[in-house]
Scaffold this motif. Structure first.
Motif, PDB file in Angstrom:
ATOM      1  N   ASN A  74     -25.546  46.956   7.270  1.00  4.54           N
ATOM      2  CA  ASN A  74     -26.688  46.238   7.812  1.00  4.54           C
ATOM      3  C   ASN A  74     -26.570  44.710   7.670  1.00  4.54           C
ATOM      4  O   ASN A  74     -27.529  44.038   7.332  1.00  4.54           O
ATOM      5  CB  ASN A  74     -27.937  46.739   7.040  1.00  4.54           C
ATOM      6  CG  ASN A  74     -29.138  46.751   7.954  1.00  4.54           C
ATOM      7  OD1 ASN A  74     -29.007  46.512   9.164  1.00  4.54           O
ATOM      8  ND2 ASN A  74     -30.302  47.003   7.393  1.00  4.54           N
ATOM      9  N   GLY A  75     -25.358  44.210   7.870  1.00  2.58           N
ATOM     10  CA  GLY A  75     -25.167  42.765   7.791  1.00  2.58           C
ATOM     11  C   GLY A  75     -24.908  42.239   6.389  1.00  2.58           C
ATOM     12  O   GLY A  75     -24.704  41.044   6.192  1.00  2.58           O
TER      13      GLY A  75
ATOM     14  N   GLN B 249     -17.681  40.278   9.314  1.00  2.00           N
ATOM     15  CA  GLN B 249     -17.986  41.562   8.661  1.00  2.00           C
ATOM     16  C   GLN B 249     -17.010  42.658   9.087  1.00  2.00           C
ATOM     17  O   GLN B 249     -16.805  43.620   8.345  1.00  2.00           O
ATOM     18  CB  GLN B 249     -19.426  41.959   8.970  1.00  2.00           C
ATOM     19  CG  GLN B 249     -20.413  41.031   8.242  1.00  2.00           C
ATOM     20  CD  GLN B 249     -21.513  41.779   7.561  1.00  2.00           C
ATOM     21  OE1 GLN B 249     -22.143  42.636   8.162  1.00  2.00           O
ATOM     22  NE2 GLN B 249     -21.729  41.483   6.291  1.00  2.00           N
TER      23      GLN B 249
ATOM     24  N   ARG C  45     -20.967  36.022  11.901  1.00  6.21           N
ATOM     25  CA  ARG C  45     -21.134  37.055  10.895  1.00  6.21           C
ATOM     26  C   ARG C  45     -20.517  38.381  11.319  1.00  6.21           C
ATOM     27  O   ARG C  45     -19.807  39.016  10.549  1.00  6.21           O
ATOM     28  CB  ARG C  45     -22.610  37.252  10.560  1.00  6.21           C
ATOM     29  CG  ARG C  45     -22.774  38.262   9.430  1.00  6.21           C
ATOM     30  CD  ARG C  45     -24.122  38.210   8.809  1.00  6.21           C
ATOM     31  NE  ARG C  45     -25.117  38.804   9.679  1.00  6.21           N
ATOM     32  CZ  ARG C  45     -26.366  39.029   9.310  1.00  6.21           C
ATOM     33  NH1 ARG C  45     -26.764  38.697   8.107  1.00  6.21           N
ATOM     34  NH2 ARG C  45     -27.212  39.581  10.137  1.00  6.21           N
ATOM     35  N   LYS C  46     -20.756  38.765  12.558  1.00  3.98           N
ATOM     36  CA  LYS C  46     -20.272  40.058  13.024  1.00  3.98           C
ATOM     37  C   LYS C  46     -18.736  40.117  12.913  1.00  3.98           C
ATOM     38  O   LYS C  46     -18.167  41.078  12.409  1.00  3.98           O
ATOM     39  CB  LYS C  46     -20.709  40.259  14.478  1.00  3.98           C
ATOM     40  CG  LYS C  46     -20.616  41.676  14.944  1.00  3.98           C
ATOM     41  CD  LYS C  46     -21.286  41.885  16.297  1.00  3.98           C
ATOM     42  CE  LYS C  46     -20.694  43.073  17.014  1.00  3.98           C
ATOM     43  NZ  LYS C  46     -19.482  42.728  17.764  1.00  3.98           N
TER      44      LYS C  46
END
Lengths: 95, 484
Positions: free
Chosen positions: A85-86, A77, A73-74
Motif C-alpha cells: 500500500n505504498g 517501490q 514512488r511507484k
C-alpha cells in the motif's frame, strides 16, 4: 595498535554487519594488517597542517528552494524487497 | 569493422560504409563469442542496442548525426541505466533494476551512442584485480591466466579485446588508469568534478571520478567532449566551462616541461617497467619536450592516507544498503536489527566488508583524530607537493602501475599487496588531478602503461601529449593474439 577480538565485534556491530565466530579471526588479521600499513602516517609531523576534506576545496552550492524531484514512488517501490500500500515493509518495531 | 577507433567508425557511418545496426550487430556477435571466456560483461543488452542503433541510423540518414551517433559502447556496471540491472559487481544489487539513468549515461545517449551492455567490475569498485566481483573474475585478453586490473576491469578487457570500441569507467584510486595499463589501452581520469557523479554508485565521494576507456587519446578527447560538464544534480560538479578537448590534439610538444618524480624511480621500481617508461619519456623528448627531475616527497604516504579516507567514505556511503528499500534482503528476519545485520553480511563480499570494517573503525569514537583527521592532513601535504611541482613543470610522468598484469588468484588472500600496487595512482585522486595512462611498451610480453599527470582542468594538454605520443608510436595499435 593491535586489535582484539572484542574490537572486531564492536566495529561489526557499529557497521551492522554480522560476522560469524569462525570469520572473526580473519577480519582481526586483515584489519590489523591494514591498520599496521596506515601506522606509517604517525611518523609525519602534521601539527600545523589543516585537514583537507576535498581536493578542490569548493563550498556547497545553494539552489532555489523549489521542488525539482518528480514523484517516482511507484517506480521505486517496484524494486523494493517488501512493500504494501505504498509503504516499505520491515519487521515489526513496536510491540 | 571492429578494428576501428571511434573516430574512424564515425566517418564510416557518415559515409554509409555500413549502418549503425550492422556495426552494433557485429559487436554483439563478438561479445557473444568471447564473453564466456573473458567474462567482461555482467549484462548484454542486444534488444535495446539494436533499437538505439536503428534510431541512430535514422539520424544519420537525416543528416542530424554528431561525432558519436551510432557508435557502440559499454558502460561499467556502476553507472545506473534506467530499466536495466545495475549491480556494481555485488550480490547486494544483483536484483537491482536502476530506476533512472546516470548523467553520464544520459549524456552519451543524447550524443546518439548505443549501449551494448554493462561491464564487470570489482565489487563496488573496491579492488585492483577485478577478482572481488560477485560475477567472477574478468580475464586479461593478453593472457587469460591473468587479471585485467581493476576496478574497471571488464571495461578495459572489453576495449582491449575489441568487444566494444570504447567503454566508460570510474577511478577512485586508479580504477581507470591501472586496468588501462594492464590491458594495453588508453584510460583518462579527468579532474575531480569534471564528469558528473550523479547516478554513479558511490564508493568514496571525495575521490570518485568517471572517465573514458578507449583505444586512442583522440577517442578519449571525443568521449570527454560528451561526458564532461556541470551537472546541478552532483553537489561537487565543477562549474568550470567545458572546452573542445580535441582542439589541442595536434599542437606541437616543443618546449613541453616534463617532471620525473625522483620518488617514482627510486630503485624499487621493476627494471623492465622503468625501461619502458624511460623510453617513452625519450620519445617525448624527441618530440620537443624538456625533462627534469622533481620531488614528490610525500608520495609514499599516499597509500596509508588513501586507504583511511577511502575506507571511511565507503563505510558511510555503503550504509544505504540496509535491505529496506532496494537491494538484497535476508530471508525471514527476526527483527529490524537482524534484517540489517544479515542482509549486509550476505549481500557484501569479503573485500567490501574489510573496507567497511576498516572505515567504521577509523571513524569510531577515540580513533577519528588518529586516523581520519591525520589522513586528511596528509592529503593536504600530498596535494601541495603536486601543486608546487606543477608550478615548475607542465606535466608529471611515471609508470601507471608498478607491475604488469598479475596472475589470477595471486592477491586473493593478500589485500595488503594489492593495496601497495596502487602506489602511483592513488595520490592523483587524493589531489583531485587529471591523469591519463597510455600504452608505452611491453615487459615480459605484457602491456605497460605510462601515466601523464596534469594540472587541474588541463585535460586538453594531457590529451595533446598522449595523442602526439601515439602519432609517433604504435604501442596503442598492438592487439592481443586471438582478438586482432
Amino acid at each position: 595498535m593491535s586489535l582484539e577480538k572484542s574490537d572486531i565485534d564492536k566495529i561489526a556491530w557499529l557497521a551492522r554487519i554480522s560476522i560469524s565466530e569462525e570469520d572473526t579471526p580473519n577480519y582481526l588479521h586483515d584489519v590489523s594488517n591494514i591498520l599496521e600499513l596506515v601506522e606509517k602516517m604517525n611518523n609525519v609531523d602534521t601539527d600545523n597542517i589543516e585537514p583537507l576534506a576535498h581536493p578542490l576545496e569548493i563550498t556547497a552550492r545553494l539552489r532555489d528552494d523549489k521542488v525539482t524531484e518528480t514523484d517516482q514512488r511507484k517506480h521505486f517501490q517496484e524494486i523494493a524487497p517488501a512493500v504494501d500500500n505504498g509503504h516499505y515493509l520491515v519487521p515489526k518495531v513496536i510491540e | 569493422m571492429y578494428k576501428k577507433t571511434i573516430k574512424q567508425l564515425s566517418s564510416a557511418l557518415q559515409n554509409k560504409d555500413f549502418s549503425s545496426e550492422e556495426l552494433v550487430s557485429s559487436y554483439l556477435q563478438r561479445c557473444d563469442s568471447h564473453n564466456s571466456n573473458l567474462n567482461c560483461f555482467i549484462s548484454l543488452m542486444p534488444e535495446t542496442a539494436i533499437a538505439q542503433a536503428r534510431s541512430a541510423d535514422k539520424k544519420i540518414q537525416n543528416g542530424e548525426a554528431g561525432p558519436l551517433t551510432g557508435i557502440p559502447l559499454a558502460h561499467k556496471d556502476i553507472f545506473c541505466t534506467n530499466g536495466t540491472k545495475t549491480s556494481c559487481g555485488s550480490s547486494m544489487l544483483d536484483n537491482f533494476i536502476a530506476p533512472y539513468d546516470a548523467t553520464v549515461v544520459t549524456r552519451l545517449n543524447e550524443a546518439g551512442m548505443v549501449t551494448l551492455g554493462k561491464t564487470n567490475m570489482d565489487e563496488f569498485a573496491m579492488g585492483s584485480t577485478n577478482e572481488t566481483s560477485f560475477y567472477g573474475a574478468v580475464k586479461n585478453p593478453w593472457d587469460t591466466a591473468r587479471v585485467p586490473g581493476g576496478s574497471s576491469g571488464g571495461s578495459a578487457a572489453a576495449v582491449a579485446a575489441k568487444l566494444a570500441p570504447v567503454a566508460t569507467g570510474t577511478d577512485t584510486g586508479g580504477s581507470i588508469r591501472q586496468p588501462a595499463s594492464l590491458c594495453g589501452i588508453t584510460g583518462l581520469k579527468p579532474t575531480y568534478g569534471r564528469v558528473s557523479r550523479y547516478g554513479m554508485i558511490a564508493y568514496a565521494s571525495s575521490l570518485d571520478q568517471g572517465g573514458p576507456i578507449t583505444q586512442t587519446a583522440e577517442d578519449a578527447a571525443i568521449m570527454l567532449n560528451a561526458m564532461a560538464g556541470f551537472d546541478e544534480r552532483d553537489s561537487t560538479s565543477a562549474e568550470q566551462a567545458v572546452e573542445d578537448y580535441t582542439k589541442d590534439l595536434n599542437e606541437s610538444l616543443d618546449g613541453l616541461k616534463i617532471g620525473l618524480p625522483k620518488q617514482y624511480f627510486d630503485g624499487q621500481l621493476d627494471a623492465s617497467i622503468e625501461s619502458v617508461i624511460q623510453a617513452g619519456v625519450k620519445q617525448l623528448e624527441k618530440l620537443g619536450a624538456n625533462v627534469k627531475e622533481i620531488e614528490l616527497p610525500n608520495s609514499e604516504l599516499s597509500i596509508p592516507a588513501y586507504y583511511v579516507i577511502a575506507s571511511a567514505e565507503c563505510s558511510s556511503n555503503l550504509a544505504r544498503f540496509d535491505g529496506v528499500r532496494f537491494g538484497h534482503r535476508c530471508d525471514d528476519p527476526e527483527d529490524l536489527t537482524d534484517l540489517y545485520l544479515r542482509s549486509r553480511a550476505e549481500g557484501f563480499g569479503k573485500e567490501v566488508k574489510r573496507r567497511i570494517i576498516t572505515g567504521t573503525y577509523v571513524l569510531s569514537a577515540g580513533y577519528y583524530d588518529a586516523y581520519y583527521l591525520k589522513a586528511q592532513k596528509l592529503r593536504r601535504m600530498i596535494r601541495d607537493d603536486f601543486r608546487s611541482a606543477l608550478e615548475d613543470v607542465d606535466v608529471i610522468i611515471g609508470p601507471t602501475a608498478p607491475q604488469t598484469a598479475f596472475k589470477l588468484n595471486e592477491f586473493i588472500d593478500d589485500p595488503i599487496s594489492m593495496y601497495l600496487s596502487d602506489i602511483y595512482t592513488v595520490s592523483v585522486n587524493l589531489a583531485g588531478l587529471p591523469a591519463i595512462s597510455v600504452p608505452a611498451g611491453f615487459a615480459n610480453e605484457l602491456p605497460v602503461g605510462m601515466q601523464i599527470i596534469g594540472n587541474y582542468f588541463a585535460e586538453s594538454r594531457l590529451l595533446n601529449i598522449a595523442h602526439q605520443f601515439q602519432q609517433a608510436t604504435d604501442w596503442h595499435q598492438q592487439s592481443p593474439v586471438g582478438f586482432d
